[in-house]
Write an enzyme that holds these catalytic residues in place. Sequence first.
Site, PDB file in Angstrom:
ATOM      1  N   ARG A 235       8.874  10.498   6.596  1.00 30.96           N
ATOM      2  CA  ARG A 235       7.709   9.792   7.167  1.00 30.96           C
ATOM      3  C   ARG A 235       7.539   8.392   6.571  1.00 30.96           C
ATOM      4  O   ARG A 235       6.601   7.683   6.903  1.00 30.96           O
ATOM      5  CB  ARG A 235       6.448  10.635   6.900  1.00 30.96           C
ATOM      6  CG  ARG A 235       6.385  11.938   7.693  1.00 30.96           C
ATOM      7  CD  ARG A 235       5.245  12.813   7.204  1.00 30.96           C
ATOM      8  NE  ARG A 235       3.997  12.070   7.175  1.00 30.96           N
ATOM      9  CZ  ARG A 235       3.073  12.217   6.233  1.00 30.96           C
ATOM     10  NH1 ARG A 235       3.262  13.050   5.230  1.00 30.96           N
ATOM     11  NH2 ARG A 235       1.980  11.526   6.265  1.00 30.96           N
ATOM     12  N   LYS A 236       8.433   8.034   5.642  1.00 34.40           N
ATOM     13  CA  LYS A 236       8.305   6.758   4.938  1.00 34.40           C
ATOM     14  C   LYS A 236       9.175   5.682   5.591  1.00 34.40           C
ATOM     15  O   LYS A 236      10.369   5.889   5.818  1.00 34.40           O
ATOM     16  CB  LYS A 236       8.723   6.922   3.465  1.00 34.40           C
ATOM     17  CG  LYS A 236       7.856   7.909   2.688  1.00 34.40           C
ATOM     18  CD  LYS A 236       8.222   7.948   1.221  1.00 34.40           C
ATOM     19  CE  LYS A 236       9.538   8.638   0.974  1.00 34.40           C
ATOM     20  NZ  LYS A 236       9.779   8.848  -0.485  1.00 34.40           N
TER      21      LYS A 236
ATOM     22  N   ASP B   1       0.900  -7.975   6.029  1.00 38.72           N
ATOM     23  CA  ASP B   1       0.621  -6.561   6.324  1.00 38.72           C
ATOM     24  C   ASP B   1       0.767  -6.313   7.824  1.00 38.72           C
ATOM     25  O   ASP B   1       1.415  -5.359   8.266  1.00 38.72           O
ATOM     26  CB  ASP B   1      -0.809  -6.252   5.867  1.00 38.72           C
ATOM     27  CG  ASP B   1      -1.138  -4.762   5.897  1.00 38.72           C
ATOM     28  OD1 ASP B   1      -2.333  -4.436   5.853  1.00 38.72           O
ATOM     29  OD2 ASP B   1      -0.214  -3.950   5.987  1.00 38.72           O
TER      30      ASP B   1
ATOM     31  N   LYS C  87       4.949 -17.522  -4.158  1.00 40.91           N
ATOM     32  CA  LYS C  87       5.869 -18.450  -4.847  1.00 40.91           C
ATOM     33  C   LYS C  87       5.422 -19.899  -4.739  1.00 40.91           C
ATOM     34  O   LYS C  87       5.624 -20.694  -5.632  1.00 40.91           O
ATOM     35  CB  LYS C  87       7.262 -18.280  -4.217  1.00 40.91           C
ATOM     36  CG  LYS C  87       7.756 -16.829  -4.357  1.00 40.91           C
ATOM     37  CD  LYS C  87       9.157 -16.764  -4.840  1.00 40.91           C
ATOM     38  CE  LYS C  87       9.628 -15.320  -4.951  1.00 40.91           C
ATOM     39  NZ  LYS C  87      10.338 -15.054  -6.183  1.00 40.91           N
TER      40      LYS C  87
ATOM     41  N   ASN D 158       4.940 -11.397  -3.630  1.00 42.81           N
ATOM     42  CA  ASN D 158       5.125 -12.470  -4.612  1.00 42.81           C
ATOM     43  C   ASN D 158       4.677 -13.776  -3.961  1.00 42.81           C
ATOM     44  O   ASN D 158       5.188 -14.135  -2.899  1.00 42.81           O
ATOM     45  CB  ASN D 158       6.601 -12.574  -5.024  1.00 42.81           C
ATOM     46  CG  ASN D 158       7.062 -11.314  -5.720  1.00 42.81           C
ATOM     47  OD1 ASN D 158       6.450 -10.895  -6.714  1.00 42.81           O
ATOM     48  ND2 ASN D 158       8.078 -10.668  -5.184  1.00 42.81           N
TER      49      ASN D 158
HETATM   50  C1  LIG Z   1      -2.689   2.144  15.027  1.00 44.54           C
HETATM   51  C2  LIG Z   1      -2.052   1.007  15.869  1.00 44.54           C
HETATM   52  C3  LIG Z   1      -2.728  -0.312  15.574  1.00 44.54           C
HETATM   53  C4  LIG Z   1      -1.844  -1.551  15.988  1.00 44.54           C
HETATM   54  C5  LIG Z   1      -2.436  -2.813  15.319  1.00 44.54           C
HETATM   55  C6  LIG Z   1      -1.850  -3.005  13.924  1.00 44.54           C
HETATM   56  C7  LIG Z   1      -2.892  -3.519  12.954  1.00 44.54           C
HETATM   57  C8  LIG Z   1      -2.268  -3.860  11.605  1.00 44.54           C
HETATM   58  C9  LIG Z   1      -2.778  -2.977  10.538  1.00 44.54           C
HETATM   59  C10 LIG Z   1      -1.940  -3.130   9.294  1.00 44.54           C
HETATM   60  C11 LIG Z   1      -1.798  -1.816   8.609  1.00 44.54           C
HETATM   61  C12 LIG Z   1      -3.035  -1.521   7.752  1.00 44.54           C
HETATM   62  O1  LIG Z   1      -3.699  -2.391   7.229  1.00 44.54           O
HETATM   63  S1  LIG Z   1      -3.394   0.122   7.546  1.00 44.54           S
HETATM   64  C13 LIG Z   1      -4.877   0.065   6.554  1.00 44.54           C
HETATM   65  C14 LIG Z   1      -4.545   0.045   5.028  1.00 44.54           C
HETATM   66  N1  LIG Z   1      -3.920   1.371   4.670  1.00 44.54           N
HETATM   67  C15 LIG Z   1      -4.764   2.427   4.464  1.00 44.54           C
HETATM   68  O2  LIG Z   1      -6.002   2.390   4.532  1.00 44.54           O
HETATM   69  C16 LIG Z   1      -3.999   3.727   4.155  1.00 44.54           C
HETATM   70  C17 LIG Z   1      -4.752   4.549   3.091  1.00 44.54           C
HETATM   71  N2  LIG Z   1      -3.821   5.642   2.671  1.00 44.54           N
HETATM   72  C18 LIG Z   1      -3.724   6.751   3.440  1.00 44.54           C
HETATM   73  O3  LIG Z   1      -4.416   6.959   4.440  1.00 44.54           O
HETATM   74  C19 LIG Z   1      -2.690   7.752   2.959  1.00 44.54           C
HETATM   75  O4  LIG Z   1      -2.326   7.509   1.609  1.00 44.54           O
HETATM   76  C20 LIG Z   1      -1.410   7.644   3.857  1.00 44.54           C
HETATM   77  C21 LIG Z   1      -1.762   8.025   5.302  1.00 44.54           C
HETATM   78  C22 LIG Z   1      -0.807   6.229   3.775  1.00 44.54           C
HETATM   79  C23 LIG Z   1      -0.359   8.630   3.302  1.00 44.54           C
HETATM   80  O5  LIG Z   1      -1.028   9.876   3.132  1.00 44.54           O
HETATM   81  P1  LIG Z   1      -0.287  11.215   3.546  1.00 44.54           P
HETATM   82  O6  LIG Z   1       0.002  11.241   4.975  1.00 44.54           O
HETATM   83  O7  LIG Z   1      -1.072  12.322   2.939  1.00 44.54           O
HETATM   84  O8  LIG Z   1       1.123  11.067   2.828  1.00 44.54           O
HETATM   85  P2  LIG Z   1       1.511  11.659   1.417  1.00 44.54           P
HETATM   86  O9  LIG Z   1       1.886  13.093   1.634  1.00 44.54           O
HETATM   87  O10 LIG Z   1       0.509  11.310   0.384  1.00 44.54           O
HETATM   88  O11 LIG Z   1       2.815  10.812   1.075  1.00 44.54           O
HETATM   89  C24 LIG Z   1       3.967  10.953   1.924  1.00 44.54           C
HETATM   90  C25 LIG Z   1       5.111  10.371   1.143  1.00 44.54           C
HETATM   91  O12 LIG Z   1       4.851   8.965   0.880  1.00 44.54           O
HETATM   92  C26 LIG Z   1       4.832   8.741  -0.515  1.00 44.54           C
HETATM   93  N3  LIG Z   1       3.779   7.772  -0.791  1.00 44.54           N
HETATM   94  C27 LIG Z   1       2.506   7.805  -0.330  1.00 44.54           C
HETATM   95  N4  LIG Z   1       1.832   6.737  -0.778  1.00 44.54           N
HETATM   96  C28 LIG Z   1       2.711   6.026  -1.548  1.00 44.54           C
HETATM   97  C29 LIG Z   1       2.608   4.816  -2.283  1.00 44.54           C
HETATM   98  N5  LIG Z   1       1.457   4.119  -2.322  1.00 44.54           N
HETATM   99  N6  LIG Z   1       3.687   4.375  -2.939  1.00 44.54           N
HETATM  100  C30 LIG Z   1       4.860   5.073  -2.888  1.00 44.54           C
HETATM  101  N7  LIG Z   1       5.031   6.227  -2.226  1.00 44.54           N
HETATM  102  C31 LIG Z   1       3.957   6.690  -1.552  1.00 44.54           C
HETATM  103  C32 LIG Z   1       4.526  10.084  -1.140  1.00 44.54           C
HETATM  104  O13 LIG Z   1       5.017  10.109  -2.472  1.00 44.54           O
HETATM  105  C33 LIG Z   1       5.299  11.003  -0.226  1.00 44.54           C
HETATM  106  O14 LIG Z   1       6.665  10.854  -0.558  1.00 44.54           O
HETATM  107  P3  LIG Z   1       7.641  12.145  -0.445  1.00 44.54           P
HETATM  108  O15 LIG Z   1       7.056  13.171  -1.385  1.00 44.54           O
HETATM  109  O16 LIG Z   1       7.579  12.578   0.992  1.00 44.54           O
HETATM  110  O17 LIG Z   1       8.982  11.629  -0.883  1.00 44.54           O
END
Ligand SMILES: CCCCCCCCCCCC(=O)SCCNC(=O)CCNC(=O)[C@H](O)C(C)(C)COP(=O)(O)OP(=O)(O)OC[C@H]1O[C@@H](n2cnc3c(N)ncnc32)[C@H](O)[C@@H]1OP(=O)(O)O
Length: 240
Positions: A206-207, A161, A185, A183
């Site tokens: 945005r993806k 991640d 393996k 996966n």
């Molecule tokens: C900071 C520096 C640190 C620097 C240091 C780095 C540290 C490493 C950290 C690693 C990263 C993490 O762990 S991050 C923590 C884990 N992740 C989270 O907690 C995120 C939880 N989820 C969210 O907050 C939300 O779902 C978002 C922000 C990801 C997306 O929400 P949103 O902004 O409202 O977007 P949304 O309109 O729903 O979706 C936009 C487009 O993406 C698609 N889409 C959205 N989710 C999905 C999905 N799961 N699978 C497929 N497609 C998806 C939608 O269909 C849409 O496609 P279309 O209609 O446009 O075609």
Amino acid sequence: MLRSCAARPRTLSALRAARGGAPRPARDPGPARRSFSTEKVIHKDHSLPNPSWSKDLRLLFDQFMKKCEDGSWKHLPSSECKVPQRIHSFKTYFLDSKPVKEDQLSQARPFTRSYEVGQGFEYAMFYNEDEKRTVCLFQGGPYLEGPPGFLHGGALATMIDTTLGVCTISCMGLFMTANLNINFKSPIPLCSVVVISSQLDKVEGRKVFVSCNVRSVDEKTLHSDATGLFIKLDPEKSLT
Ligand SMILES: CCCCCCCCCCCC(=O)SCCNC(=O)CCNC(=O)[C@H](O)C(C)(C)COP(=O)(O)OP(=O)(O)OC[C@H]1O[C@@H](n2cnc3c(N)ncnc32)[C@H](O)[C@@H]1OP(=O)(O)O
């Protein structure tokens, strides 16, 4: 040093204005919003060799540092050092005061940098801007055990991640993981070194679509492969 991964974000109202959107009426600031000081805090760079690193990890690190000499690859200091602006912007624009209490936040630290030296995640990241590739040299310590003698799948998922997240560094903005498919393996012996090679595959609005594989140092064993979807955060949308 990589160019800043996110151009210094303008104020939110400027962002909205630039979009032609009417500036949102100022939100009730509620309790005094957390102000994040921007005084320069010098962080330890955890991505440099330390006595807990095995010979394999040191050799690989030296090989990649050599690749940096012609500028094609760049060594990325540990996150606290490399993207303070990005972290500051995230805290300013997306970290609402509600979910996390001040005293809890003051103790926060990156998960992968919260173990004593050598006991958890020992790793170094390298980035190739032209190829949009990130390589993570990772040695999982004894506190990351899953099945006896092997690395926990969640520990590997964490490093996947984090490495895939770094792949978004060339894209403007702040990203969060929306989807991670892994996966498993071949199990990874605890305290061994693996190489996580990742790349940015495509950007659609945005993806950002990324992928990686995880191999042993001799490249003979494919331990894992994964894909990820990261979404650029929209300042118009609250995260919670
Ligand atoms: C900071 C520096 C640190 C620097 C240091 C780095 C540290 C490493 C950290 C690693 C990263 C993490 O762990 S991050 C923590 C884990 N992740 C989270 O907690 C995120 C939880 N989820 C969210 O907050 C939300 O779902 C978002 C922000 C990801 C997306 O929400 P949103 O902004 O409202 O977007 P949304 O309109 O729903 O979706 C936009 C487009 O993406 C698609 N889409 C959205 N989710 C999905 C999905 N799961 N699978 C497929 N497609 C998806 C939608 O269909 C849409 O496609 P279309 O209609 O446009 O075609």
